[in-house]
Design a protein around this motif. Structure first.
Motif, mmCIF file in Angstrom:
data_model
loop_
_atom_site.group_PDB
_atom_site.id
_atom_site.type_symbol
_atom_site.label_atom_id
_atom_site.label_comp_id
_atom_site.label_asym_id
_atom_site.label_seq_id
_atom_site.Cartn_x
_atom_site.Cartn_y
_atom_site.Cartn_z
ATOM 1 N N THR A 198 0.807 -1.207 0.000
ATOM 2 C CA THR A 198 0.000 0.000 0.000
ATOM 3 C C THR A 198 0.851 1.272 0.000
ATOM 4 O OG1 THR A 198 -0.153 -0.055 2.418
ATOM 5 C CG2 THR A 198 -1.964 -1.091 1.150
ATOM 6 N N ALA A 199 2.168 1.129 0.167
ATOM 7 C CA ALA A 199 3.083 2.279 0.270
ATOM 8 C C ALA A 199 2.654 3.208 1.400
ATOM 9 C CB ALA A 199 3.206 3.021 -1.059
ATOM 10 N N THR A 200 2.277 2.580 2.519
ATOM 11 C CA THR A 200 1.907 3.276 3.746
ATOM 12 C C THR A 200 2.701 2.649 4.881
ATOM 13 O OG1 THR A 200 0.153 1.703 4.303
ATOM 14 C CG2 THR A 200 -0.478 3.622 2.949
ATOM 15 N N GLN A 201 2.570 3.206 6.051
ATOM 16 C CA GLN A 201 3.116 2.561 7.236
ATOM 17 C C GLN A 201 2.284 1.305 7.515
ATOM 18 O OE1 GLN A 201 5.974 3.522 8.898
ATOM 19 N NE2 GLN A 201 6.076 4.820 7.081
ATOM 20 N N ILE A 221 6.782 0.782 3.139
ATOM 21 C CA ILE A 221 7.744 1.883 3.218
ATOM 22 C C ILE A 221 8.277 1.990 4.644
ATOM 23 C CG2 ILE A 221 6.796 3.236 1.305
ATOM 24 C CD1 ILE A 221 5.389 5.015 3.406
ATOM 25 N N ASP A 222 9.502 2.546 4.761
ATOM 26 C CA ASP A 222 10.081 2.768 6.080
ATOM 27 C C ASP A 222 9.587 4.100 6.652
ATOM 28 O OD1 ASP A 222 11.596 4.837 4.913
ATOM 29 O OD2 ASP A 222 13.459 3.674 4.907
ATOM 30 N N ARG A 223 10.107 4.490 7.782
ATOM 31 C CA ARG A 223 9.645 5.721 8.453
ATOM 32 C C ARG A 223 9.931 6.981 7.651
ATOM 33 N NH1 ARG A 223 7.859 4.385 13.488
ATOM 34 N NH2 ARG A 223 8.813 2.593 14.473
ATOM 35 N N LYS A 250 10.733 5.567 2.310
ATOM 36 C CA LYS A 250 11.478 4.826 1.290
ATOM 37 C C LYS A 250 10.973 3.384 1.234
ATOM 38 C CE LYS A 250 15.648 7.547 1.481
ATOM 39 N NZ LYS A 250 15.983 8.242 2.691
ATOM 40 N N PRO A 251 11.017 2.782 0.028
ATOM 41 C CA PRO A 251 10.537 1.407 -0.113
ATOM 42 C C PRO A 251 11.264 0.441 0.824
ATOM 43 C CG PRO A 251 10.913 2.380 -2.265
ATOM 44 C CD PRO A 251 11.473 3.334 -1.251
ATOM 45 N N GLU A 252 10.498 -0.379 1.504
ATOM 46 C CA GLU A 252 11.046 -1.405 2.391
ATOM 47 C C GLU A 252 10.008 -2.509 2.564
ATOM 48 O OE1 GLU A 252 11.886 -1.570 7.061
ATOM 49 O OE2 GLU A 252 13.220 -0.198 5.986
ATOM 50 N N ASP A 253 10.468 -3.732 2.558
ATOM 51 C CA ASP A 253 9.573 -4.859 2.801
ATOM 52 C C ASP A 253 9.261 -4.886 4.291
ATOM 53 O OD1 ASP A 253 8.199 -7.231 2.983
ATOM 54 O OD2 ASP A 253 9.787 -8.466 2.118
ATOM 55 N N THR A 254 8.084 -4.419 4.645
ATOM 56 C CA THR A 254 7.685 -4.326 6.051
ATOM 57 C C THR A 254 6.708 -5.431 6.449
ATOM 58 O OG1 THR A 254 5.864 -2.823 5.535
ATOM 59 C CG2 THR A 254 8.008 -1.810 6.067
#
Length: 139
Positions: free
Chosen positions: A12-15, A77-79, A82-86
């Protein structure tokens, strides 16, 4: 019944703390979409929510919605944005099970990430789908 050629994985490109309701509200108000962006969305706790019947297209990848099923996890995304596999371990388990079930239903469909389509300048789903399929023995 529409022919399904792709099972597309998204973030979702969200937290990871974003809610399904806030994402739906964004699509309706900011994007002016009548239909959601995904058929399925996976919450941080692994709960899978069906947002759109598979028989109807969703707004996942421009030009590929009529022949695709779209699955997303909340996050990506990270805090700093930036893109990150969360994906949480629960999201990973739920995604694997859902993709396996969808692949059984649509055995000829190609499983790929949003970023794997031509001319998509996004990192979505913030992980390499082909590597994940192999590493996790998804199929």
């Amino acid at each position: 019944m529409r022919e399904i050629k792709n099972i597309v994985l998204h973030c979702t490109a969200t937290q990871p703390t974003a809610t399904v309701e806030s994402i739906l509200r964004f699509w309706r108000t900011s994007r002016k979409w009548r239909d959601p962006g995904y058929h399925y969305i996976i919450e941080f706790n692994g709960n899978v929510r069906n947002l759109q019947p598979e028989e109807k297209p969703s707004n996942g990848v421009a030009g590929h919605n009529l022949d695709s099923i779209h699955v997303s996890y909340i996050g990506g995304i990270d805090r700093e944005g930036k893109p990150e596999d969360t994906r949480s371990s629960e999201q990973r388990i739920a995604m694997k099970g859902l993709v396996q079930k969808l692949h059984q239903r649509y055995p000829t469909a190609i499983i790929l990430g949003h970023r794997d389509f031509p001319n998509v300048p996004k990192a979505c789903p913030s992980f390499d789908v082909r590597s994940w399929l192999k590493e996790e023995n998804v199929l």
